[in-house]
Design a protein around this motif. Structure first.
Motif, PDB file in Angstrom:
ATOM      1  N   TRP A  23       0.559  -1.376   0.178  1.00  0.00           N
ATOM      2  CA  TRP A  23      -0.434  -0.009  -0.320  1.00  0.00           C
ATOM      3  C   TRP A  23       0.728   1.102   0.163  1.00  0.00           C
ATOM      4  O   TRP A  23       0.918   2.121  -0.719  1.00  0.00           O
ATOM      5  CB  TRP A  23      -0.690   0.410   1.320  1.00  0.00           C
ATOM      6  N   ARG A  26       1.387   1.643  -3.544  1.00  0.00           N
ATOM      7  CA  ARG A  26       0.664   1.254  -4.655  1.00  0.00           C
ATOM      8  C   ARG A  26      -0.291   3.536  -4.288  1.00  0.00           C
ATOM      9  O   ARG A  26      -0.063   3.909  -5.240  1.00  0.00           O
ATOM     10  CB  ARG A  26      -0.860   0.601  -5.176  1.00  0.00           C
ATOM     11  N   GLU A  27      -0.402   3.584  -2.986  1.00  0.00           N
ATOM     12  CA  GLU A  27      -1.142   4.823  -2.606  1.00  0.00           C
ATOM     13  C   GLU A  27      -0.279   5.775  -2.380  1.00  0.00           C
ATOM     14  O   GLU A  27      -0.645   7.192  -2.625  1.00  0.00           O
ATOM     15  CB  GLU A  27      -1.838   4.099  -1.760  1.00  0.00           C
ATOM     16  N   THR A  32       1.894   1.382  -9.426  1.00  0.00           N
ATOM     17  CA  THR A  32       1.214   0.764  -9.482  1.00  0.00           C
ATOM     18  C   THR A  32       1.125  -0.241 -10.362  1.00  0.00           C
ATOM     19  O   THR A  32       0.754  -0.761  -9.998  1.00  0.00           O
ATOM     20  CB  THR A  32       0.413   1.636  -9.094  1.00  0.00           C
ATOM     21  N   LYS A  35       0.809  -5.644  -7.783  1.00  0.00           N
ATOM     22  CA  LYS A  35      -0.578  -5.469  -8.409  1.00  0.00           C
ATOM     23  C   LYS A  35      -0.873  -6.281  -6.739  1.00  0.00           C
ATOM     24  O   LYS A  35      -0.552  -6.853  -6.166  1.00  0.00           O
ATOM     25  CB  LYS A  35      -1.031  -6.294  -9.329  1.00  0.00           C
ATOM     26  N   CYS A  46       1.769  -9.257  -5.753  1.00  0.00           N
ATOM     27  CA  CYS A  46       2.367  -8.177  -5.283  1.00  0.00           C
ATOM     28  C   CYS A  46       4.124  -8.216  -5.338  1.00  0.00           C
ATOM     29  O   CYS A  46       4.246  -7.350  -4.812  1.00  0.00           O
ATOM     30  CB  CYS A  46       1.660  -8.298  -4.286  1.00  0.00           C
TER      31      CYS A  46
END
Ligand code: FES
Ligand code: FES
Length: 150
Positions: A23, A26-27, A32, A35, A46
């Motif tokens: 996270w 990605r965040e 991104t 996955k 991931c």
């Protein structure tokens, strides 16, 4: 604050220490390419490298990574032309593509340890990474092609 190195760049994360690396990537960092599949360490979508070793980013708390080097698919090669990425294109491996960045990161860790793996070694090492589209045979071919070109 947690300091780590992501794709060669120093990063300071203010995420709670228990936040999964996935996270943060990605965040918080907008990377991104990595996955979210199962979130439970069973699919491999991931997969990234920590200190050169393949890991499931969904399972690792960012608080455990202070000072560590993390590599994602975005950092595998500057131009996206790592031998595996070229081989993936040549063998037309992806179908939906969702699992593929994890597959490539896993394969990169294999070739770093075993530059000329046998078909069996490839299948065994890659068995941690699932593909719902069933691209397994092409993955093996692409890893063999990349090994031949490296
Ligand atoms: S999302 Fe991490 S192993 Fe499936
Ligand atoms: S290419 Fe679709 S899940 Fe692997």
């Amino acid at each position: 604050m947690i300091d780590l190195i992501v794709n060669g760049e120093a990063v300071r994360s203010d995420a709670a220490p228990e936040t999964a690396l996935l996270w943060v990537l990605r965040e918080h960092l907008g990377l991104t390419g990595t996955k979210f599949g199962c979130g439970a360490g069973v699919c491999g979508a991931c997969t990234v490298h920590v200190g050169g070793q393949p890991v499931f980013a969904c399972l690792i708390p960012v608080g455990d990574l202070a000072g560590q080097e993390v590599t994602t698919i975005e950092g595998l090669s500057p131009e996206g032309d790592h031998p595996l990425q070229r081989a993936w294109v040549a063998e037309q491996v992806p179908q939906c593509g969702y699992c593929q960045s994890g597959q490539i990161m896993r394969a990169a860790a294999l070739l770093a340890e075993a530059p000329d793996p046998s078909r069996e070694e490839i299948r065994d090492f890659m068995s941690t990474n699932l593909c719902r589209c069933g691209t397994y045979n092409r993955i093996v071919k692409a890893v063999q092609r990349a090994a031949g070109e490296a």
